[in-house]
Write an enzyme that holds these catalytic residues in place. Sequence first.
Site, PDB file in Angstrom:
ATOM      1  N   TYR A  70       0.862  -1.190   0.000  1.00 54.63           N
ATOM      2  CA  TYR A  70       0.000   0.000   0.000  1.00 54.63           C
ATOM      3  C   TYR A  70       0.892   1.233   0.000  1.00 54.63           C
ATOM      4  O   TYR A  70       1.548   1.542   1.004  1.00 54.63           O
ATOM      5  CB  TYR A  70      -0.908  -0.046   1.233  1.00 54.63           C
ATOM      6  CG  TYR A  70      -1.931   1.070   1.330  1.00 54.63           C
ATOM      7  CD1 TYR A  70      -2.126   2.011   0.321  1.00 54.63           C
ATOM      8  CD2 TYR A  70      -2.739   1.175   2.464  1.00 54.63           C
ATOM      9  CE1 TYR A  70      -3.073   3.012   0.428  1.00 54.63           C
ATOM     10  CE2 TYR A  70      -3.696   2.172   2.584  1.00 54.63           C
ATOM     11  CZ  TYR A  70      -3.855   3.087   1.563  1.00 54.63           C
ATOM     12  OH  TYR A  70      -4.795   4.080   1.693  1.00 54.63           O
ATOM     13  N   LYS A 105      -1.307  -1.152  -4.150  1.00 52.81           N
ATOM     14  CA  LYS A 105      -2.410  -0.183  -4.122  1.00 52.81           C
ATOM     15  C   LYS A 105      -1.736   1.168  -4.145  1.00 52.81           C
ATOM     16  O   LYS A 105      -1.000   1.529  -3.228  1.00 52.81           O
ATOM     17  CB  LYS A 105      -3.237  -0.375  -2.841  1.00 52.81           C
ATOM     18  CG  LYS A 105      -4.163   0.777  -2.477  1.00 52.81           C
ATOM     19  CD  LYS A 105      -5.137   0.302  -1.403  1.00 52.81           C
ATOM     20  CE  LYS A 105      -5.715   1.384  -0.502  1.00 52.81           C
ATOM     21  NZ  LYS A 105      -6.296   2.527  -1.162  1.00 52.81           N
TER      22      LYS A 105
HETATM   23  O1  MN9 Z   1      -6.431   5.263  -0.807  1.00 53.82           O
HETATM   24  C1  MN9 Z   1      -8.119   6.809  -0.142  1.00 53.82           C
HETATM   25  N1  MN9 Z   1      -7.157   7.664   0.433  1.00 53.82           N
HETATM   26  C2  MN9 Z   1      -7.217   8.032   1.719  1.00 53.82           C
HETATM   27  C3  MN9 Z   1      -7.565   5.534  -0.607  1.00 53.82           C
HETATM   28  O2  MN9 Z   1      -8.021   7.586   2.488  1.00 53.82           O
HETATM   29  C4  MN9 Z   1      -6.221   9.022   2.162  1.00 53.82           C
HETATM   30  C5  MN9 Z   1      -8.850   7.456  -1.318  1.00 53.82           C
HETATM   31  O3  MN9 Z   1      -9.927   6.625  -1.597  1.00 53.82           O
HETATM   32  C6  MN9 Z   1      -9.308   8.881  -1.009  1.00 53.82           C
HETATM   33  O4  MN9 Z   1      -9.996   8.917   0.205  1.00 53.82           O
HETATM   34  C7  MN9 Z   1     -10.224   9.455  -2.095  1.00 53.82           C
HETATM   35  C8  MN9 Z   1     -10.667  10.866  -1.796  1.00 53.82           C
HETATM   36  O5  MN9 Z   1      -9.605  11.773  -1.920  1.00 53.82           O
HETATM   37  O6  MN9 Z   1      -9.562   9.400  -3.324  1.00 53.82           O
END
Ligand code: MN9
Length: 309
Positions: free
Chosen positions: A140, A166
């Site tokens: 990740y 990811k």
């Molecule tokens: O990696 C999420 N990142 C965080 C996943 O939680 C920091 C994303 O899904 C973001 O929340 C999303 C909104 O900016 O892209």
Amino acid sequence: MPKFPVKNIKGVIPAMLTPFKEDESLDLDAARKLTRYLCDKDIGGLYLTGSTGEGFLMTGEERKAFVETVVDEAGGKVPIIVHVGAISTKASEDMARHAMQAGADAISSVPPIYWKFSDDEVAKYYEDLVQASGLPMIVYNIALAGLVSFDMLLRLGSIQGVEGVKYTSSTLYDVLRIKEKLGDDFMVYSGSDELAISGIAFGADGLIGSTYNVLAPLFIGIWNLAKNGDMESARKVQQTANRFIFTMLKHNLMPTLKQTLEFAGIPGGISRRPFGLMDEAGVAALKADYLKIKEELGDCGLEFLRNLT
Ligand code: MN9
């Protein structure tokens, strides 16, 4: 043995929220409801106890209980990826082993955080987790934990058992480059929901993100349209999705996602401190923003919007 090999984990994968009650205790009944709600859609899997799942705000025992509950409720219908990152390798190994025993299909982790560990130490961390669990690892990479360099990603990707990444960043050209260097079988999941269509265009195998807890129907649409080559229609749906995402980011994303679930009739509960609570004025402002979009665009196939008046 995992039921789903990583190469079959594709499509729209919600980074599942972890519902907490008002006293901050884990709400496993709500976790079951949310699992059912998401599994009823055409999702490609579930990603548990990561950033969105507030994994770092939970004890190891709570994380295990949540994983067991979701795996049980999902009943093998969709692949389950468990984020096992913790501040010590020993604790992560323990959760990785548990993920295997609980019936998860893959594990995932941010690199070890807080101290500045050497590249060798970070690589060893991932080797140890793969070895401890026997499950494939999806690295990740997210700025919250300190983005690893491209070269380091290649090094991690060549570790036996590391089968994907990811990738949550706006530097999407890396998606293309990772595939180029590590081969098509190395899975890349695009992690910035607002850039999903660009991730797909650059060859991402799936989308893992927080807003899919409430916006899955839009992103399943984007996925299918883009895969069928209709990028123009996909872009229009992404534009709609981004209206919602930027509204959520304007409020406080984590509590907002949970409140949005509540609008859909699913108990999202609260986020754990230090995340703040949404007060009545905050809920009203969020509702007003959503209603404005609904007035312009209709309910967009989203349950939470359909219910809002
Ligand atoms: O990696 C999420 N990142 C965080 C996943 O939680 C920091 C994303 O899904 C973001 O929340 C999303 C909104 O900016 O892209």
